[in-house]
Enzyme design. Structure first.
Site, PDB file in Angstrom:
ATOM      1  CG  ASN A  63      -0.444  -0.207   2.531  1.00  6.73           C
ATOM      2  OD1 ASN A  63       0.470  -0.994   2.739  1.00  6.73           O
ATOM      3  ND2 ASN A  63      -1.017   0.485   3.501  1.00  6.73           N
ATOM      4  CB  CYS A  74      -5.200  -1.348  -1.753  1.00  3.02           C
ATOM      5  SG  CYS A  74      -6.502  -0.418  -0.924  1.00  3.02           S
ATOM      6  CD  GLU A  76      -5.213  -5.956  -1.169  1.00  6.06           C
ATOM      7  OE1 GLU A  76      -4.626  -4.850  -1.081  1.00  6.06           O
ATOM      8  OE2 GLU A  76      -6.014  -6.361  -0.306  1.00  6.06           O
ATOM      9  CB  CYS A 113     -10.754  -2.535   0.586  1.00  4.94           C
ATOM     10  SG  CYS A 113     -10.014  -1.922  -0.960  1.00  4.94           S
ATOM     11  CB  CYS A 116      -8.578  -4.687  -3.417  1.00  2.09           C
ATOM     12  SG  CYS A 116      -7.395  -3.354  -3.116  1.00  2.09           S
TER      13      CYS A 116
END
Length: 162
Positions: A63, A74, A76, A113, A116
């Site tokens: 992140n 983020c 991911e 989240c 993502c």
């Protein structure tokens, strides 16, 4: 007529990282190293991700926050977007995600989240193959999901736009 349907999925829960297959341990190890380099001065919540591509390459991300919080990105999405930019069209086989806080111990896996989940879902839909998800905190259990669709069962994709 009104009806109810149940949506459910199975996960595999490992007591620790050492119970994973060697390749998955390595994938999570790369995510842990990425997590340790995260830039999270505002949330103090570091996340690392590693993406296994079908060609065997592992792409990592973490992140990245900024003073215009929450306009960072983020881990991911950093990892999958980089994978898509560097290896366009290459299928993603698995993603390992790990989270840690500077304020307390994270001993439960943290799931991606919503943003993502949607981004990973786009890759899964496009490649028409599931992406396996491994989730881990700093310590404790590791959760394995067979597909991102498990985490986002009623996902939005490009088929709605046609």
């Amino acid at each position: 007529m009104i009806s109810q349907k149940k949506i459910s999925f199975d996960i595999t829960v490992y007591d620790s990282l050492t119970e994973l297959e060697n390749d998955d341990q390595n994938l999570m190890s790369v995510a842990v190293k990425a997590r340790q380099r995260a830039y999270a001065p505002y949330s103090s919540f570091n996340v690392g991700a590693s993406v296994l591509l079908e060609n065997g390459e592992i792409i990592e991300g973490n992140n990245q926050e900024n003073a215009s919080y929450p306009s960072g990105l983020c881990a991911e999405r950093v990892a999958i977007f980089y994978a898509g930019a560097k290896y366009p069209g290459m299928k993603i086989k698995a993603i390992a995600i790990t989270a840690a806080s500077l304020n307390h111990e994270v001993n439960e896996p943290a799931a991606p989240c919503g943003n993502c989940r949607q981004a990973i879902s786009e890759y899964e839909f496009r490649q028409q193959e599931p992406i396996r998800i491994l989730l881990m905190g700093e310590t404790g259990n590791v959760i394995e999901c067979n597909s991102l669709a498990d985490l986002l069962p009623l996902g939005f994709n490009s088929s709605y736009l046609n």
